[in-house]
Design an enzyme around this catalytic site. Structure first.
Site, short mmCIF file in Angstrom:
data_model
loop_
_atom_site.label_atom_id
_atom_site.label_comp_id
_atom_site.label_asym_id
_atom_site.label_seq_id
_atom_site.Cartn_x
_atom_site.Cartn_y
_atom_site.Cartn_z
N GLU A 81 -17.35 -25.27 18.11
CA GLU A 81 -18.06 -26.46 17.66
C GLU A 81 -17.94 -26.66 16.15
O GLU A 81 -17.92 -25.70 15.39
CB GLU A 81 -19.53 -26.38 18.05
CG GLU A 81 -19.69 -26.51 19.56
CD GLU A 81 -21.13 -26.40 20.03
OE1 GLU A 81 -21.43 -26.96 21.10
OE2 GLU A 81 -21.95 -25.76 19.36
N CYS A 95 -19.46 -28.81 8.77
CA CYS A 95 -19.87 -27.43 9.01
C CYS A 95 -18.85 -26.83 9.98
O CYS A 95 -18.78 -27.26 11.13
CB CYS A 95 -21.28 -27.43 9.59
SG CYS A 95 -21.88 -25.81 10.01
N CYS A 102 -19.63 -14.88 18.08
CA CYS A 102 -19.95 -14.05 16.91
C CYS A 102 -20.38 -12.67 17.40
O CYS A 102 -21.11 -12.55 18.38
CB CYS A 102 -21.09 -14.70 16.12
SG CYS A 102 -21.52 -13.79 14.62
N CYS A 106 -27.57 -11.73 15.60
CA CYS A 106 -28.83 -11.98 14.90
C CYS A 106 -29.80 -12.56 15.94
O CYS A 106 -29.42 -13.44 16.72
CB CYS A 106 -28.63 -12.98 13.75
SG CYS A 106 -27.46 -12.39 12.52
N CYS A 109 -30.30 -16.49 16.33
CA CYS A 109 -29.13 -17.38 16.35
C CYS A 109 -28.54 -17.46 17.75
O CYS A 109 -28.31 -16.43 18.41
CB CYS A 109 -28.09 -16.87 15.37
SG CYS A 109 -26.59 -17.87 15.34
N GLY A 152 -19.78 -17.97 14.06
CA GLY A 152 -19.04 -16.81 13.56
C GLY A 152 -19.40 -16.38 12.15
O GLY A 152 -20.15 -17.04 11.44
N GLU A 153 -18.86 -15.22 11.78
CA GLU A 153 -19.09 -14.65 10.45
C GLU A 153 -17.78 -14.76 9.65
O GLU A 153 -16.81 -14.05 9.93
CB GLU A 153 -19.54 -13.19 10.59
CG GLU A 153 -19.52 -12.37 9.32
CD GLU A 153 -20.26 -13.00 8.14
OE1 GLU A 153 -21.39 -13.50 8.30
OE2 GLU A 153 -19.67 -13.00 7.03
N SER A 184 -20.99 -19.00 3.94
CA SER A 184 -22.27 -18.33 4.21
C SER A 184 -21.99 -17.04 4.97
O SER A 184 -21.27 -17.03 5.96
CB SER A 184 -23.17 -19.26 5.03
OG SER A 184 -24.35 -18.58 5.41
N SER A 208 -27.11 -14.96 3.87
CA SER A 208 -28.20 -15.10 4.84
C SER A 208 -29.13 -13.91 4.68
O SER A 208 -28.85 -12.83 5.19
CB SER A 208 -27.64 -15.12 6.27
OG SER A 208 -26.96 -16.33 6.48
N LEU A 209 -30.24 -14.11 3.99
CA LEU A 209 -31.16 -12.99 3.73
C LEU A 209 -32.24 -12.92 4.82
O LEU A 209 -32.35 -11.95 5.54
CB LEU A 209 -31.77 -13.16 2.34
CG LEU A 209 -32.52 -11.95 1.79
CD1 LEU A 209 -31.58 -10.78 1.59
CD2 LEU A 209 -33.22 -12.30 0.48
N HIS A 210 -33.05 -13.98 4.91
CA HIS A 210 -34.02 -14.18 6.00
C HIS A 210 -35.21 -13.21 6.07
O HIS A 210 -36.11 -13.42 6.89
CB HIS A 210 -33.34 -14.22 7.37
CG HIS A 210 -32.21 -15.21 7.45
ND1 HIS A 210 -32.23 -16.42 6.81
CD2 HIS A 210 -31.00 -15.16 8.08
CE1 HIS A 210 -31.11 -17.07 7.06
NE2 HIS A 210 -30.34 -16.33 7.81
N ASN A 284 -34.49 -23.50 13.43
CA ASN A 284 -34.18 -24.39 14.56
C ASN A 284 -34.37 -23.60 15.85
O ASN A 284 -33.70 -22.59 16.03
CB ASN A 284 -32.73 -24.86 14.46
CG ASN A 284 -32.49 -25.61 13.17
OD1 ASN A 284 -33.24 -26.51 12.80
ND2 ASN A 284 -31.45 -25.23 12.44
N CYS A 341 -28.06 -25.57 12.42
CA CYS A 341 -27.71 -24.19 12.13
C CYS A 341 -28.20 -23.26 13.21
O CYS A 341 -29.36 -23.31 13.59
CB CYS A 341 -28.37 -23.71 10.84
SG CYS A 341 -27.77 -24.51 9.38
N1 SAH Z 1 -22.50 -15.83 9.96
C1 SAH Z 1 -22.76 -16.60 8.79
C2 SAH Z 1 -22.52 -18.09 8.95
C3 SAH Z 1 -23.02 -18.78 10.19
S1 SAH Z 1 -24.72 -19.16 10.34
C4 SAH Z 1 -24.15 -16.33 8.28
O1 SAH Z 1 -24.93 -15.71 9.00
O2 SAH Z 1 -24.45 -16.68 7.15
C5 SAH Z 1 -25.12 -20.29 9.07
C6 SAH Z 1 -26.56 -20.21 8.66
O3 SAH Z 1 -27.43 -20.66 9.71
C7 SAH Z 1 -26.99 -18.80 8.32
O4 SAH Z 1 -27.82 -18.74 7.20
C8 SAH Z 1 -27.76 -18.44 9.58
O5 SAH Z 1 -28.59 -17.36 9.36
C9 SAH Z 1 -28.48 -19.74 9.86
N2 SAH Z 1 -29.10 -19.81 11.18
C10 SAH Z 1 -28.77 -19.10 12.28
N3 SAH Z 1 -29.61 -19.40 13.29
C11 SAH Z 1 -30.50 -20.30 12.81
C12 SAH Z 1 -31.59 -21.01 13.37
N4 SAH Z 1 -31.93 -20.83 14.63
N5 SAH Z 1 -32.27 -21.87 12.58
C13 SAH Z 1 -31.91 -22.08 11.30
N6 SAH Z 1 -30.87 -21.45 10.72
C14 SAH Z 1 -30.17 -20.58 11.46
#
Ligand code: SAH
Length: 351
Positions: A81, A95, A102, A106, A109, A152-153, A184, A208-210, A284, A341
């Protein structure tokens, strides 16, 4: 398109021919080599046979039409996608995906849930951009930004991601300035952040810290055991020293999980550095968690409208700002077509 075939074919042609071909492909945004009228007919036919440029895709429009998701079918039948986000000021962000699925799993995701199939080839990354560039041309608009935030990463497919950026950045081709690309990453250090620091490319890096501590981050992102926060931040500091570029730290706001005042204070402690900035992202929904509240309705209930934040996200942002941390907020696109995302799973079940 088969890049090796393309190069082989143009080796036996005068140099200006490949330049003409690149111009047709990346500037005129042709959909079939027959349209490349500067090239001789026989060459166009050979190109169509050996290097076809048609892209097989199905598109989905959000209700407000500002988000378009494309489901692309690759030559081996796998699907990925790509999302186009049309901003109010006429900027258009694409995007892109870097892998089919992937491997990182996480917990928040959706892409991780479908597992990992394979890395994308250079051309498979480029054609995601071409697909929407061709679409935008029809409405007299262009691509403004490309973000590697799809499936993907990107740093687990480093060579092909950088290869695709170099093609799209090429002055004789698509010619999108390096500063308009963002990668990212979950924070892959070796072969990722370290490698990017050595490139002479002015692209943007987002981490992506979170979570503000390793215990919570490891729960959300298993990769944190290999790349814990300190290790990532050391690599980022070195990257900043070498490149003098700003780095974005993405932080998804998940209700009652990582959004307390204490989390904000701990995060502020980590982020108080020059050229760091935090991007707060509304979660999301993908199944298990709930987004942090961002607005109260007239009835006093909480509603999640990111465009007018109050409550948790607002409070979180205020704490960071009071501590002197630079903070931005991400506008949410495309939730109704599962194009936001973390919602990309390349399934075909929706209208
Ligand atoms: N693998 C990479 C790039 C893909 S995800 C990464 O992790 O950075 C792109 C961004 O969307 C990342 O910051 C990821 O953590 C975030 N993301 C993943 N799931 C999400 C969700 N359910 N809601 C909001 N952001 C999300």
């Amino acid at each position: 398109m088969d890049l090796i075939q393309f190069q082989k074919l143009f080796k036996k042609e005068p140099r200006y021919r490949s330049e003409q071909a690149k111009r047709s492909l990346f500037r005129d945004l042709i959909q079939n080599w027959q349209e490349a009228v500067t090239l001789p007919l026989s060459l166009r036919e050979e190109l169509n046979k050996k290097c076809p440029i048609e892209i097989s895709a199905k598109t989905f429009f959000s209700k407000d039409k500002n988000t378009i998701k494309a489901l692309l079918t690759l030559k081996d039948g796998l699907k990925i996608e790509t999302v186009l986000m049309r901003h109010k000021d006429k900027r258009n962000t694409i995007c892109v995906s870097s892998q089919v699925g992937c491997p990182l799993k996480c917990s928040f995701c959706a892409t991780g849930k479908i597992g990992f199939e394979r890395n994308l080839e250079i051309w498979e990354i480029v054609e995601q951009v071409l697909f929407f560039a061709r679409y935008l041309k029809k409405i007299k608009e262009t691509v403004s930004n490309i973000v590697f935030m799809g499936m993907g990463e990107p740093f687990l497919n480093y060579q092909n991601v950088i290869g695709a950026i170099k093609i799209l950045n090429d002055r004789d081709g698509f010619n999108l300035g390096a500063r308009h690309f963002s990668i990212s990453t979950v924070g892959i250090v070796e072969g990722g952040i370290e490698e990017l620091a050595k490139e002479k490319l002015q692209i943007n890096l987002a981490i992506s810290l979170h979570a503000p501590n390793d215990e919570l981050r490891s729960k959300l992102m298993p990769i944190n055991k290999k790349y814990p926060i300190k290790k990532i931040l050391n690599a980022v500091d070195d990257y900043i020293k070498k490149t003098r570029r700003r780095v974005m730290f993405e932080y998804i706001m998940i209700k009652n999980l990582n959004d307390s005042e204490e989390h904000a204070q701990t995060l502020a402690g980590l982020m108080k550095k020059p050229l760091y900035f935090v991007n707060l992202i509304s979660y999301n929904p993908t199944g298990i968690f709930k987004p942090s509240s961002s607005r109260a309705t007239a009835k006093g209930e909480e509603e999640n409208l990111f465009s007018s934040p109050s409550l948790r996200i607002k409070k979180f942002k205020e704490i960071l700002e009071k501590e002197g941390v630079m903070v931005t907020q991400r506008y949410r696109f495309g939730e109704d077509i599962e194009a936001a995302c973390g919602q990309l799973v390349a399934k075909d079940g929706r209208k």
